[in-house]
Design a protein around this motif. Structure first.
Motif, PDB file in Angstrom:
ATOM      1  N   GLY A  63       0.787  -1.219   0.000  1.00 46.78           N
ATOM      2  CA  GLY A  63       0.000   0.000   0.000  1.00 46.78           C
ATOM      3  C   GLY A  63       0.820   1.269   0.000  1.00 46.78           C
ATOM      4  O   GLY A  63       0.269   2.361  -0.204  1.00 46.78           O
ATOM      5  N   VAL A  64       2.126   1.176   0.212  1.00 42.95           N
ATOM      6  CA  VAL A  64       2.976   2.359   0.210  1.00 42.95           C
ATOM      7  C   VAL A  64       3.268   2.779  -1.231  1.00 42.95           C
ATOM      8  O   VAL A  64       3.739   1.971  -2.040  1.00 42.95           O
ATOM      9  CB  VAL A  64       4.284   2.112   0.980  1.00 42.95           C
ATOM     10  N   VAL A  65       2.985   4.020  -1.559  1.00 42.26           N
ATOM     11  CA  VAL A  65       3.226   4.544  -2.905  1.00 42.26           C
ATOM     12  C   VAL A  65       4.626   5.117  -3.022  1.00 42.26           C
ATOM     13  O   VAL A  65       5.291   4.980  -4.052  1.00 42.26           O
ATOM     14  CB  VAL A  65       2.176   5.618  -3.242  1.00 42.26           C
ATOM     15  N   GLY A  66       5.098   5.749  -1.978  1.00 40.60           N
ATOM     16  CA  GLY A  66       6.444   6.316  -2.013  1.00 40.60           C
ATOM     17  C   GLY A  66       6.863   6.850  -0.665  1.00 40.60           C
ATOM     18  O   GLY A  66       6.025   7.213   0.170  1.00 40.60           O
ATOM     19  N   VAL A  67       8.191   6.872  -0.443  1.00 40.15           N
ATOM     20  CA  VAL A  67       8.777   7.459   0.753  1.00 40.15           C
ATOM     21  C   VAL A  67       9.771   8.509   0.268  1.00 40.15           C
ATOM     22  O   VAL A  67      10.664   8.213  -0.524  1.00 40.15           O
ATOM     23  CB  VAL A  67       9.489   6.420   1.633  1.00 40.15           C
ATOM     24  N   VAL A 112      10.126  17.967  10.237  1.00 42.66           N
ATOM     25  CA  VAL A 112       9.761  16.962   9.236  1.00 42.66           C
ATOM     26  C   VAL A 112      11.007  16.623   8.418  1.00 42.66           C
ATOM     27  O   VAL A 112      11.528  17.474   7.691  1.00 42.66           O
ATOM     28  CB  VAL A 112       8.637  17.456   8.320  1.00 42.66           C
ATOM     29  N   VAL A 113      11.467  15.391   8.528  1.00 44.70           N
ATOM     30  CA  VAL A 113      12.664  14.965   7.813  1.00 44.70           C
ATOM     31  C   VAL A 113      12.330  14.057   6.630  1.00 44.70           C
ATOM     32  O   VAL A 113      13.161  13.854   5.742  1.00 44.70           O
ATOM     33  CB  VAL A 113      13.646  14.255   8.763  1.00 44.70           C
ATOM     34  N   ALA A 114      11.128  13.489   6.605  1.00 48.71           N
ATOM     35  CA  ALA A 114      10.701  12.629   5.501  1.00 48.71           C
ATOM     36  C   ALA A 114       9.180  12.536   5.535  1.00 48.71           C
ATOM     37  O   ALA A 114       8.534  12.958   6.509  1.00 48.71           O
ATOM     38  CB  ALA A 114      11.323  11.241   5.598  1.00 48.71           C
ATOM     39  N   ALA A 115       8.617  11.992   4.458  1.00 47.53           N
ATOM     40  CA  ALA A 115       7.167  11.818   4.390  1.00 47.53           C
ATOM     41  C   ALA A 115       6.839  10.569   3.601  1.00 47.53           C
ATOM     42  O   ALA A 115       7.593  10.153   2.708  1.00 47.53           O
ATOM     43  CB  ALA A 115       6.497  13.037   3.757  1.00 47.53           C
ATOM     44  N   VAL A 116       5.724   9.977   3.963  1.00 52.95           N
ATOM     45  CA  VAL A 116       5.254   8.744   3.332  1.00 52.95           C
ATOM     46  C   VAL A 116       3.924   9.027   2.652  1.00 52.95           C
ATOM     47  O   VAL A 116       3.085   9.754   3.199  1.00 52.95           O
ATOM     48  CB  VAL A 116       5.079   7.631   4.384  1.00 52.95           C
ATOM     49  N   VAL A 117       3.736   8.480   1.455  1.00 56.14           N
ATOM     50  CA  VAL A 117       2.439   8.522   0.782  1.00 56.14           C
ATOM     51  C   VAL A 117       1.986   7.089   0.556  1.00 56.14           C
ATOM     52  O   VAL A 117       2.750   6.265   0.036  1.00 56.14           O
ATOM     53  CB  VAL A 117       2.513   9.273  -0.559  1.00 56.14           C
ATOM     54  N   ALA A 118       0.771   6.787   0.965  1.00 54.63           N
ATOM     55  CA  ALA A 118       0.271   5.416   0.874  1.00 54.63           C
ATOM     56  C   ALA A 118      -1.198   5.423   0.465  1.00 54.63           C
ATOM     57  O   ALA A 118      -1.855   6.465   0.424  1.00 54.63           O
ATOM     58  CB  ALA A 118       0.445   4.696   2.214  1.00 54.63           C
ATOM     59  N   GLU A 119      -1.704   4.215   0.194  1.00 54.52           N
ATOM     60  CA  GLU A 119      -3.096   4.082  -0.245  1.00 54.52           C
ATOM     61  C   GLU A 119      -4.084   4.305   0.896  1.00 54.52           C
ATOM     62  O   GLU A 119      -5.243   4.649   0.665  1.00 54.52           O
ATOM     63  CB  GLU A 119      -3.318   2.688  -0.853  1.00 54.52           C
ATOM     64  N   ASP A 120      -3.646   4.100   2.127  1.00 52.87           N
ATOM     65  CA  ASP A 120      -4.543   4.283   3.265  1.00 52.87           C
ATOM     66  C   ASP A 120      -3.733   4.650   4.496  1.00 52.87           C
ATOM     67  O   ASP A 120      -2.500   4.585   4.499  1.00 52.87           O
ATOM     68  CB  ASP A 120      -5.394   3.036   3.512  1.00 52.87           C
ATOM     69  N   THR A 121      -4.449   5.001   5.554  1.00 56.23           N
ATOM     70  CA  THR A 121      -3.797   5.466   6.777  1.00 56.23           C
ATOM     71  C   THR A 121      -2.993   4.366   7.449  1.00 56.23           C
ATOM     72  O   THR A 121      -1.902   4.620   7.995  1.00 56.23           O
ATOM     73  CB  THR A 121      -4.859   6.009   7.752  1.00 56.23           C
ATOM     74  N   VAL A 122      -3.504   3.132   7.434  1.00 57.20           N
ATOM     75  CA  VAL A 122      -2.806   2.024   8.089  1.00 57.20           C
ATOM     76  C   VAL A 122      -1.439   1.819   7.462  1.00 57.20           C
ATOM     77  O   VAL A 122      -0.412   1.701   8.162  1.00 57.20           O
ATOM     78  CB  VAL A 122      -3.648   0.734   8.027  1.00 57.20           C
ATOM     79  N   ALA A 123      -1.394   1.771   6.143  1.00 52.37           N
ATOM     80  CA  ALA A 123      -0.113   1.572   5.460  1.00 52.37           C
ATOM     81  C   ALA A 123       0.828   2.743   5.712  1.00 52.37           C
ATOM     82  O   ALA A 123       2.036   2.558   5.923  1.00 52.37           O
ATOM     83  CB  ALA A 123      -0.343   1.377   3.964  1.00 52.37           C
ATOM     84  N   ALA A 124       0.286   3.955   5.710  1.00 50.82           N
ATOM     85  CA  ALA A 124       1.123   5.124   5.943  1.00 50.82           C
ATOM     86  C   ALA A 124       1.709   5.120   7.346  1.00 50.82           C
ATOM     87  O   ALA A 124       2.902   5.402   7.539  1.00 50.82           O
ATOM     88  CB  ALA A 124       0.299   6.394   5.714  1.00 50.82           C
ATOM     89  N   ASP A 125       0.896   4.811   8.344  1.00 46.34           N
ATOM     90  CA  ASP A 125       1.396   4.748   9.721  1.00 46.34           C
ATOM     91  C   ASP A 125       2.464   3.672   9.879  1.00 46.34           C
ATOM     92  O   ASP A 125       3.480   3.874  10.552  1.00 46.34           O
ATOM     93  CB  ASP A 125       0.239   4.487  10.683  1.00 46.34           C
ATOM     94  N   ARG A 126       2.238   2.513   9.277  1.00 43.33           N
ATOM     95  CA  ARG A 126       3.235   1.433   9.361  1.00 43.33           C
ATOM     96  C   ARG A 126       4.544   1.871   8.714  1.00 43.33           C
ATOM     97  O   ARG A 126       5.644   1.585   9.238  1.00 43.33           O
ATOM     98  CB  ARG A 126       2.705   0.182   8.673  1.00 43.33           C
ATOM     99  N   ALA A 127       4.445   2.542   7.590  1.00 46.30           N
ATOM    100  CA  ALA A 127       5.656   2.959   6.882  1.00 46.30           C
ATOM    101  C   ALA A 127       6.439   4.002   7.679  1.00 46.30           C
ATOM    102  O   ALA A 127       7.677   3.960   7.711  1.00 46.30           O
ATOM    103  CB  ALA A 127       5.280   3.520   5.516  1.00 46.30           C
ATOM    104  N   VAL A 128       5.744   4.932   8.301  1.00 41.01           N
ATOM    105  CA  VAL A 128       6.417   5.951   9.111  1.00 41.01           C
ATOM    106  C   VAL A 128       7.232   5.281  10.218  1.00 41.01           C
ATOM    107  O   VAL A 128       8.392   5.643  10.476  1.00 41.01           O
ATOM    108  CB  VAL A 128       5.398   6.937   9.709  1.00 41.01           C
ATOM    109  N   ARG A 129       6.641   4.276  10.868  1.00 40.71           N
ATOM    110  CA  ARG A 129       7.354   3.583  11.948  1.00 40.71           C
ATOM    111  C   ARG A 129       8.532   2.775  11.419  1.00 40.71           C
ATOM    112  O   ARG A 129       9.481   2.498  12.165  1.00 40.71           O
ATOM    113  CB  ARG A 129       6.387   2.671  12.705  1.00 40.71           C
ATOM    114  N   ALA A 130       8.498   2.402  10.140  1.00 40.15           N
ATOM    115  CA  ALA A 130       9.566   1.574   9.568  1.00 40.15           C
ATOM    116  C   ALA A 130      10.750   2.386   9.051  1.00 40.15           C
ATOM    117  O   ALA A 130      11.810   1.819   8.768  1.00 40.15           O
ATOM    118  CB  ALA A 130       8.998   0.717   8.430  1.00 40.15           C
TER     119      ALA A 130
END
Length: 777
Positions: A63-67, A112-130
């Protein structure tokens, strides 16, 4: 005072039904269903530099589109300013541009040092933590002593200001009475003298709606739909941040769920627009959590002021000096304007009897979270300083605080000596405000009844005055544009560049238009949503400027529309003698006989076989004058000394805001402002963790705003003067109510207990320590 028909009507808000039924469309309500979700990777150190970022694990999450990181080669590198001020063509008058969309140089916890774009909030939150970030850490610079007297062996927060001083101003008024300096007056042994040191907190705006925006591509352009107070300024700043022509950006502002100045900064819209670019124009939502809004948006600047004053036995101030410091935090945002407002308001309010005044003000960078605009823009802090001083003097001298204050309050005709343009006291109703407030609170009776109390539970009554400038005219650009046209049925379509953000602006603009055109307010239909592609330009909602500045534009355009309607009525009725007049939508000839109605004129104007036209008017103004609103607040409270608990029993606040456009909405403004000021007095303060610079209480449980259970029934009243500079005799009201209640509470606590407090908020801990120090516990 001039008589009005529509202005002064206590009408319900024009947006009331849509809001209470849920039909009003806020930012989130307009969000397309196929949007992407952006989340921010926030720095976990308070001062340092990003060494490396590992996004590999985050990119593998479904679900992650880009970091996208601060090392992205496509990241725009030009810094930008975030403050919502009108643009100046003079580089020396522009806001400090020190912010980047993503940053390698960490200046506060939560950068803000980086940002995540994802298909939904769950995927975005998981990616931020990763996402894994490695930092080079520097020592924290949180306090004035750490930030200004900083070591030289590690990098400054901003290279352009290696000493962390954003601005330093030293102003002295002309010295009178045969003295040469303010210090000579203060040192003269014939006068009484005192020195006090006061502090005010980092207060949060705590608006209901979160900070959010969504952005999508439209051709080669980007559309940003944002919960912002100032859409036209938002457009400009987003374009500057992205390095694109301003016309490439379109900003839409729907209904807003509160801002109080926090949405006077353009915070994360530039990041959102850039992420939209990175994903090829797909719609991207960037919504902050409540915790992020508290910690990483804006707050009131925490300030410290040292004050010296001299006075005589006849209640006359002889001289005052103020040295103030404002902890701006990591980025300049509104810079020194806030501290300047603090120092200016301190000087202006009690300027009648002084022989001289000296003010020194400094604003500095630190690793605290970035501060910015909050309702009344630095004046509550200056008012706290001025009123604490007046309270102490009156208490020590055994004087009536109301009488002492009035004896020294700004006089009619006062002109600020340091304001670049005209800033004058054109109307003055402060004596009537005090008289009405004293009567409503029972001032004389309660001062007598509460005298010489003993015991653990005591009652107190206190008061404070305030003054507040209307708009920023004379210092910065004050311009507004308005569009009106006549619809087929004779109703008026009104489009304002000025913004409704919950304060009731659309209602009073509708009344203003109706008053001048000559129709009932119910026939005026205002467009609440602003769209920078079609909405006439206006700077937006701040500085209590809108009914004064945009109201002047509204009146001008309404006058033009009225003349065009009457001209067309004369064309339709050539045999009737003019000039024509219009009242309540009915048009009369010079003899006062009814000729026609606005409805008949409008239908003819659209469909006349040889002279069909849409009757419309659009125009703008530049306002150069500026005036003072003022008022008084009275508080009755109970202090439980062993419990260190304050219960507010009654608050009365009386305002001179000139002519009141709508008594109902004005009363609501005052009630809300009182609540914010009581919060500043007793409970509201964002707390910084000294170990890393993070905010400790970034939630509505731990950040204590007053609730209905903490406040009594509030009394708002008005003394209506006619200010010659206001479009309808009106002047500032929106921000004024949040100024005086805090020092009035402090004055009432002093009246009840005899204990002086100098730092707001006066929390139970601070109350306990003060009572214990004075032997009451």
């Amino acid at each position: 005072m001039k008589e009005f028909k529509e202005v002064g009507r206590p009408l319900k808000r024009v947006d009331a039904f849509d809001k209470v039924t849920g039909r009003a469309k806020y930012c989130y309500d307009l969000l397309p269903t196929d949007h992407l979700v952006a989340k921010m990777v926030l720095a976990t150190v308070g001062n340092g530099r990003v060494v490396s970022i590992d996004t590999s694990e985050a990119e593998e999450i479904p679900g992650v589109v880009g970091v996208y990181t601060c090392f992205d080669p496509d990241l725009p590198q030009q810094p930008f300013g975030t403050a919502g001020h009108p643009w100046s063509c003079d580089p020396g008058h522009q806001d400090i541009q020190d912010r980047n969309i993503l940053t390698q140089r960490v200046r506060q916890y939560g950068d803000v040092v980086a940002a995540v774009v994802a298909e939904d909030t769950v995927a975005a939150d998981r990616a931020v933590r990763a996402v894994k970030v490695e930092y080079e850490e520097y020592p924290l610079e949180l306090t004035r002593f750490e930030a200004v007297d900083r070591p030289e062996d590690f990098p400054p927060l901003h290279e352009a200001r290696p000493n962390n001083i954003i601005a330093h101003v030293d102003n002295r008024t002309e010295v009178q009475g045969g003295y040469e300096t303010v210090e000579q007056i203060l040192d003269d042994p014939q006068w009484h003298r005192t020195h006090i040191e006061v502090k005010t907190p980092r207060q949060s705006q705590a608006h209901i709606e979160l900070c959010l925006s969504f952005a999508y591509g439209e051709g080669d352009r980007i559309v940003v739909v944002s919960s912002t107070q100032l859409p036209h300024i938002c457009r400009r700043i987003v374009a500057q941040a992205l390095g694109r022509p301003w016309g490439d950006i379109r900003v839409i502002k729907p209904y807003i769920g509160g801002g109080f100045g926090n949405k006077q900064d353009i915070l994360y819209e530039p990041l959102n627009a850039w992420l939209c670019e990175k994903v090829g124009g797909r719609c991207v939502l960037l919504e902050l959590t409540r915790e992020e809004v508290f910690a990483y948006t804006r707050s009131r600047q925490p300030k410290e002021c040292h004050i010296d004053a001299a006075w005589d036995d006849d209640m006359n101030l002889k001289a005052r000096s103020l040295e103030g410091w404002s902890n701006q935090g990591s980025y300049a945002a509104h810079g020194h304007a806030l501290m300047a407002n603090t120092a200016n308001s301190f000087r202006q309010e009690y300027s009648a009897k002084e022989l001289a005044h000296h003010g020194v003000a400094t604003t500095f960078y630190s690793n605290e979270t970035c501060a910015g605009a909050m309702r009344a823009y630095g004046v509550p802090e200056g008012n706290w300083a001025a009123e604490v001083l007046m309270s102490d003097i009156a208490y020590d001298m055994g004087w009536d605080g109301a009488e002492f204050r009035l004896n020294n309050f700004m006089e009619l005709g006062y002109k600020d000596p340091f304001w670049p343009g005209p800033l004058c006291c054109y109307s003055r109703g402060i004596d009537e405000c005090v008289a009405k407030g004293k009567e409503l609170i029972g001032w004389d009776e309660k001062r007598a009844a509460y005298k010489d109390q003993t015991g653990p539970v005591r009652r107190g009554v206190g008061m404070a005055l305030f003054s507040y400038k209307t708009s920023v005219a004379g210092l910065s650009l004050e311009t507004s544009n308005v569009r009106m046209h006549l619809a087929q049925d004779g109703s008026i379509m009104l489009q304002m560049g000025a913004t409704e953000i919950g304060q009731g602006a659309d209602t009073v603009f509708s009344q203003m238009a109706a008053e001048t055109v000559g129709v009932p307010t119910e026939t005026v239909h205002i467009v609440s949503q602003q769209d920078t592609d079609v909405t006439p330009y206006d700077s937006g909602a701040y500085a209590s400027r809108q009914t004064y500045v945009a109201g002047t534009a509204c009146r001008k355009v309404a006058e033009e529309l009225r003349e065009k309607i009457l001209d067309y009525a004369a064309f339709l009725n050539p045999k009737r003698q003019g000039p024509f007049d219009m009242r309540d939508g009915v048009i009369y000839d010079v003899a006062g006989n009814e000729v026609t109605t606005i409805g008949e004129v409008s239908i003819q104007s659209y469909y006349h076989p040889t002279n069909a036209k849409q009757i419309e008017a659009q125009d703008g103004i530049n306002v150069q004058e500026n005036t003072f609103a003022m008022g008084a607040c009275f508080v009755d409270l109970t202090v439980d000394i062993p419990m260190a608990k304050v219960t507010v029993n009654d608050v009365v606040e009386v305002h001179d805001s000139g002519v009141i456009i709508n008594p109902k909405t004005a009363e609501q403004q005052v009630h809300g402002g009182i609540a914010q000021s009581v919060g500043m007095a007793l409970s509201e303060e964002l707390l910084t963790n000294p170990k890393d610079g993070s905010i400790r209480n970034n939630n509505l449980l731990d950040y204590k705003i007053p609730t209905m259970m903490d406040l009594p029934d509030l009394t708002a009243d008005f003394v209506e003067t006619y200010d010659p500079t206001g479009p309808y005799g009106n002047k500032a009201l929106g921000e004024c109510p949040c100024i005086p209640a805090a020092p009035a509470v402090r004055d009432a606590i002093l009246n009840a207990t005899g204990v002086k407090f100098y730092e707001a908020p006066m929390t139970p801990q601070r109350l306990f320590e003060g009572f214990k120090k004075e032997g009451l516990i």
